[in-house]
Enzyme design. Structure first.
Site, PDB file in Angstrom:
ATOM      1  N   GLU A   1       0.826  -1.209   0.000  1.00 16.74           N
ATOM      2  CA  GLU A   1       0.000   0.000   0.000  1.00 16.74           C
ATOM      3  C   GLU A   1       0.863   1.263   0.000  1.00 16.74           C
ATOM      4  O   GLU A   1       0.561   2.237  -0.695  1.00 16.74           O
ATOM      5  CB  GLU A   1      -0.917   0.012   1.234  1.00 16.74           C
ATOM      6  CG  GLU A   1      -1.853  -1.181   1.323  1.00 16.74           C
ATOM      7  CD  GLU A   1      -1.284  -2.320   2.145  1.00 16.74           C
ATOM      8  OE1 GLU A   1      -2.055  -2.951   2.881  1.00 16.74           O
ATOM      9  OE2 GLU A   1      -0.062  -2.582   2.052  1.00 16.74           O
TER      10      GLU A   1
ATOM     11  N   CYS B   1      -2.193  -3.945   7.285  1.00 16.67           N
ATOM     12  CA  CYS B   1      -1.758  -4.130   8.672  1.00 16.67           C
ATOM     13  C   CYS B   1      -2.242  -2.966   9.538  1.00 16.67           C
ATOM     14  O   CYS B   1      -2.422  -1.845   9.055  1.00 16.67           O
ATOM     15  CB  CYS B   1      -0.240  -4.277   8.752  1.00 16.67           C
ATOM     16  SG  CYS B   1       0.677  -2.822   8.215  1.00 16.67           S
TER      17      CYS B   1
ATOM     18  N   ARG C   1      19.973 -25.827  -8.996  1.00 24.78           N
ATOM     19  CA  ARG C   1      21.046 -25.778  -9.991  1.00 24.78           C
ATOM     20  C   ARG C   1      20.543 -25.330 -11.367  1.00 24.78           C
ATOM     21  O   ARG C   1      21.274 -24.694 -12.114  1.00 24.78           O
ATOM     22  CB  ARG C   1      21.707 -27.162 -10.132  1.00 24.78           C
ATOM     23  CG  ARG C   1      22.246 -27.707  -8.829  1.00 24.78           C
ATOM     24  CD  ARG C   1      23.005 -29.011  -9.003  1.00 24.78           C
ATOM     25  NE  ARG C   1      22.203 -30.091  -9.565  1.00 24.78           N
ATOM     26  CZ  ARG C   1      21.323 -30.811  -8.861  1.00 24.78           C
ATOM     27  NH1 ARG C   1      21.110 -30.545  -7.583  1.00 24.78           N
ATOM     28  NH2 ARG C   1      20.650 -31.797  -9.426  1.00 24.78           N
TER      29      ARG C   1
ATOM     30  N   GLY D   1      11.853 -52.914  -7.663  1.00 23.95           N
ATOM     31  CA  GLY D   1      12.551 -51.911  -6.863  1.00 23.95           C
ATOM     32  C   GLY D   1      11.678 -51.428  -5.733  1.00 23.95           C
ATOM     33  O   GLY D   1      10.874 -52.186  -5.172  1.00 23.95           O
TER      34      GLY D   1
END
Length: 306
Positions: A54, A81, A212, A277
């Site tokens: 703001e 706020c 990365r 697996g």
């Protein structure tokens, strides 16, 4: 799309510019619209500890346009706020500027605000509308809201699997992601505060868990096992608002069993199969698909809790 929704959509666009530097504060965008429908000011929260959205929006208003503020509407994606923190209360500035109306996307979950900013504006005679594109505004800062409401990070469970449901090849690491989905994974990491794996994955795969293939900061690296279990309260105390859990299966299942997750991201290589697996975890019954995309044969499905 209504007029209010159109300008709130612009607030959301602006807010995303603060994704990296606003942390641990929420991303917020603000737009000031004159009585004749012209945007005369815009701003977003650029960096933690600096001016809020703001304030930046009012600062962008040209001197010759300042008389228009008396008939203007301020749009802001998050409740202004009302307390003194690192900066003065935005609600006070809005009252001082004398705008006619304020449209708020969603109420702030932070304990020092939670409706107080809206009440202060209303008590000053400003017309306030709340809840425009509310779901979108809440989703933008879902990590911030979860952190303050539930006193824990927003938790994303993430894994990649073969077409027949394995996360490795005969218990050995295998490249399941393609170049583009790997980049997306690193983008996700750049947006998170921390990333976690289990001890077995750490010792077997030696994952780098870094950014990365994308620009940004590396998330804090966490490794857990039975001797060093996860402490949600500790993560909250260290201001970790978002956590990615990348496995392996035992670690992922431990979060699923406790229903300790907010989002699941599963990447499936639709052309890769292996003979056996480690089986990928099962998607829980309370998971709802919110997004599904295919990237050159790799499908990424995103789930949220119902």
């Amino acid at each position: 799309m209504t007029t209010d929704e159109k300008y709130m959509q612009r607030c959301l666009q602006l807010a995303r510019n603060g994704q990296q530097n606003a942390k641990p504060n929420p991303m917020v965008g603000a737009v000031i619209v004159s009585g004749d429908g012209r945007i005369i000011g815009e701003g977003y929260h650029v960096r933690c500890g600096k001016a809020h959205a703001e304030v930046n929006a009012f600062a962008s208003v040209r001197q010759e346009d300042e008389p228009l503020l008396k008939e203007a509407t301020l749009y802001v994606s998050l409740e202004p706020c009302s307390h003194y923190g690192k900066t003065p209360p935005c609600a006070d500035l809005i009252i001082e500027k004398g705008v006619k109306r304020v449209v708020v996307g969603c109420i702030d979950a932070f304990a020092e605000v939670q409706g107080r900013g809206i009440r202060k504006l209303q008590e000053a005679g400003i017309e306030v509308t709340v809840g425009v594109l509310e779901a979108e505004c809440q989703a933008l800062n879902r990590c911030f809201f979860t952190y303050h409401r539930e006193q824990r990070p927003y938790i994303i469970l993430k894994w990649a699997q073969t077409a027949n449901g394995f996360i490795d090849d005969d218990f050995k690491p295998v490249q399941i992601s393609n170049a583009f989905t790997k980049m997306l994974s690193h983008k996700l990491r750049s947006e998170a505060d921390a990333i976690l794996v289990g001890r077995v994955t750490e010792e077997r795969d030696h994952p780098q868990l870094t950014v990365r293939d994308w620009k940004g900061n590396n998330p804090k690296r966490l490794v857990i096992d039975h001797a060093h279990p996860l402490n949600i309260e500790s993560l909250h105390a260290h201001h970790i608002q978002s956590l990615i859990v990348e496995g392996g299966t035992q670690t992922l299942r431990s979060f699923l069993v406790q229903n300790l997750w907010d989002e699941i991201r599963v990447e499936t290589n639709t052309t890769m199969t292996v003979s056996g697996g480690t089986r990928a975890p099962q998607i829980p019954a309370n998971a709802v698909v919110i997004q599904s995309n295919n990237y050159d044969g790799n499908q990424i499905i995103i789930y949220q809790r119902a």
